[in-house]
Design a protein around this motif. Structure first.
Motif, PDB file in Angstrom:
ATOM      1  N   UNK A 274       4.565  -5.653  -4.442  1.00  0.00           N
ATOM      2  CA  UNK A 274       5.344  -4.508  -4.893  1.00  0.00           C
ATOM      3  C   UNK A 274       4.537  -3.664  -5.879  1.00  0.00           C
ATOM      4  N   UNK A 275       3.890  -4.314  -6.843  1.00  0.00           N
ATOM      5  CA  UNK A 275       3.098  -3.574  -7.831  1.00  0.00           C
ATOM      6  C   UNK A 275       1.978  -2.782  -7.164  1.00  0.00           C
ATOM      7  N   UNK A 276       1.365  -3.388  -6.146  1.00  0.00           N
ATOM      8  CA  UNK A 276       0.300  -2.695  -5.440  1.00  0.00           C
ATOM      9  C   UNK A 276       0.800  -1.463  -4.716  1.00  0.00           C
ATOM     10  N   UNK A 277       1.955  -1.564  -4.084  1.00  0.00           N
ATOM     11  CA  UNK A 277       2.523  -0.413  -3.382  1.00  0.00           C
ATOM     12  C   UNK A 277       2.900   0.692  -4.361  1.00  0.00           C
ATOM     13  N   UNK A 278       3.490   0.323  -5.481  1.00  0.00           N
ATOM     14  CA  UNK A 278       3.896   1.320  -6.459  1.00  0.00           C
ATOM     15  C   UNK A 278       2.697   2.037  -7.055  1.00  0.00           C
ATOM     16  N   UNK A 279       1.606   1.316  -7.271  1.00  0.00           N
ATOM     17  CA  UNK A 279       0.411   1.940  -7.838  1.00  0.00           C
ATOM     18  C   UNK A 279      -0.148   3.019  -6.916  1.00  0.00           C
ATOM     19  N   UNK A 280       0.056   2.861  -5.615  1.00  0.00           N
ATOM     20  CA  UNK A 280      -0.451   3.844  -4.661  1.00  0.00           C
ATOM     21  C   UNK A 280       0.252   5.185  -4.783  1.00  0.00           C
ATOM     22  N   UNK A 281       1.431   5.201  -5.386  1.00  0.00           N
ATOM     23  CA  UNK A 281       2.183   6.440  -5.505  1.00  0.00           C
ATOM     24  C   UNK A 281       1.965   7.136  -6.828  1.00  0.00           C
ATOM     25  N   UNK A 282       1.138   6.577  -7.707  1.00  0.00           N
ATOM     26  CA  UNK A 282       0.907   7.173  -9.007  1.00  0.00           C
ATOM     27  C   UNK A 282      -0.097   8.306  -8.881  1.00  0.00           C
ATOM     28  N   UNK A 283       0.272   9.529  -9.225  1.00  0.00           N
ATOM     29  CA  UNK A 283      -0.686  10.636  -9.129  1.00  0.00           C
ATOM     30  C   UNK A 283      -1.908  10.400 -10.000  1.00  0.00           C
ATOM     31  N   UNK A 305      -3.939   6.344  -7.675  1.00  0.00           N
ATOM     32  CA  UNK A 305      -4.665   6.903  -6.541  1.00  0.00           C
ATOM     33  C   UNK A 305      -3.662   7.574  -5.635  1.00  0.00           C
ATOM     34  N   UNK A 306      -4.154   8.442  -4.766  1.00  0.00           N
ATOM     35  CA  UNK A 306      -3.271   9.133  -3.842  1.00  0.00           C
ATOM     36  C   UNK A 306      -2.699   8.175  -2.813  1.00  0.00           C
ATOM     37  N   UNK A 307      -1.461   8.384  -2.449  1.00  0.00           N
ATOM     38  CA  UNK A 307      -0.858   7.614  -1.383  1.00  0.00           C
ATOM     39  C   UNK A 307      -1.578   7.926  -0.087  1.00  0.00           C
TER      40      UNK A 307
END
Length: 400
Positions: A274-283, A305-307
């Motif tokens: 979950x943490x890894x997926x959420x980090x992908x959405x952080x601008x 990083x960019x999604x």
């Protein structure tokens, strides 16, 4: 998680809208020239002319050029001056015996009409407090072009004029992304998850995450996670934040969570995923870390990083230069770097509904295309709809 079904007033209003749209589609099919004349008039008024083929550049009619500009025109998608509406997004729909039939012959109520009726009722309480893409100036204009209808595309000149078989889908993908780019503050998503075939998944959610006036914390799903999910999945992977970045229907694509196998993993494995997926959405930001705490999801730490792109045809997503990633800053960003996000209107209540309707079944029969039976004609008879397995027809949000 337990919540009320879709309210009756919104259900009936959505059905009326769906039947009115079905009738408008039938009229467009019967008289496509009147539709194309409106488009031609708009193109002429804009001073556009047909573009002949020139080497690698294919021919494009002035109508095609006009629509291509329309779907990227942010000015026609922004809220009127002085208003700060909550922007609503939608995907797919729900079976309802009183709804018009879709391409598969199934009585099907698009979430579009549920979202529109919700926005309408919010605006009755406080004008300018809610909108959908199709109720914006640009969205209404594109919607009234009926580009999904073969008769209209043929009347526009078809492929010779630049209107290929996928043009309607490409246009709606483009305008949907533009609509997400101009959103600000809290947004509501009328879906339970974002199916990988949908514009919601392919375009809108990524654009909302990248939009520094929205961001992950401001994405709110109107519907609970699917009731068929195990409770652990609903609790941990059913938050707004996770549903905004993960997908639950295609194991061959990135960010996949198997909702039924998920509880078998150890808690630390689930948390890391979950943490890894959420980090992908952080601008991408200049700070060394970005915190995104909230009641609906765990905190996000680490550089963003960019999604990544997922299953989007190249024609639908123009190439964009990758943003420059700066070295971690020593000092925290100053207050002026944070965008000003308008607050949601105080009168707008955040809905949380089940994907369904709370009614006693009746013997009502599904209506036929172009008719206005049942609630669409003002009758109060109610029926109990069935949740739709992922649809197979075609429509504005891919399958519908």
């Amino acid at each position: 998680m337990t919540s009320e079904p879709i309210p009756k007033a919104i259900e009936l209003g959505a059905l009326r809208r769906a039947h009115a749209r079905a009738m408008a589609v039938e009229e467009a099919r019967a008289d496509p020239e009147s539709v194309t004349q409106r488009i031609t008039d708009a193109a002429v008024k804009a001073g556009l002319e047909d573009q002949a083929a020139d080497g690698a550049v294919p021919a494009r009619s002035k109508e095609r050029i006009y629509i291509d500009r329309l779907v990227k025109d942010q000015s026609k998608l922004k809220a009127p001056p002085g208003t700060h509406p909550i922007s609503a997004f939608w995907s797919f729909g729900i079976q309802h015996p009183e709804a018009p039939l879709n391409n598969d012959g199934v009585p099907f109520l698009d979430q579009r009409f549920i979202a529109e009726e919700w926005a309408h009722q919010q605006n009755l309480r406080e004008p300018g407090s809610a909108q959908t893409l199709e109720t914006s100036q640009g969205g209404r204009e594109l919607d009234d072009m009926f580009l999904w209808e073969d008769e209209v595309i043929e009347a526009l000149g078809g492929a010779k004029a630049g209107f290929g078989p996928n043009y309607a889908q490409e246009s709606w993908h483009e305008i949907s992304g533009t609509y997400a780019e101009v959103a600000a503050g809290e947004v509501f998503v009328f879906a339970d998850t974002a199916n990988t075939r949908s514009i919601l998944h392919k375009k809108e959610l990524r654009a909302l995450c990248d939009n520094d006036k929205v961001g992950l914390d401001n994405i709110h799903f109107v519907f609970e996670p699917p009731a068929t999910w195990p409770e652990v999945t609903r609790t941990e992977a059913g938050t707004n934040a996770v549903r905004a970045v993960a997908q639950f229907d295609n194991p061959a694509l990135p960010q996949y969570i198997d909702p039924h196998a998920y509880p078998a993993d150890e808690p630390e494995i689930r948390k890391a995923k979950i943490d890894g997926f959420l980090a992908l959405a952080t601008p991408v930001q200049e700070a060394a870390s970005v915190a995104a705490p909230g009641v609906d999801g765990p905190a996000i730490t680490g550089p963003g990083v960019k999604l990544p792109e997922a299953e989007v045809p190249a024609a639908e997503t123009p190439a964009v230069a990758a943003p420059t990633v700066h070295a971690p800053a020593v000092e925290a960003p100053s207050a002026v770097e944070a965008p000003v996000v308008p607050a949601a209107p105080a009168s707008v209540r955040k809905p949380l509904w089940q994907v369904g309707f709370d009614h006693t079944p009746t013997a009502a029969k599904p209506s036929t295309p172009g008719t206005t039976t049942g609630p669409a004609a003002g009758a109060g008879a109610a029926v109990a709809p069935v949740l739709v397995p992922r649809p197979t027809g075609t429509g504005m949000d891919g399958p519908s």
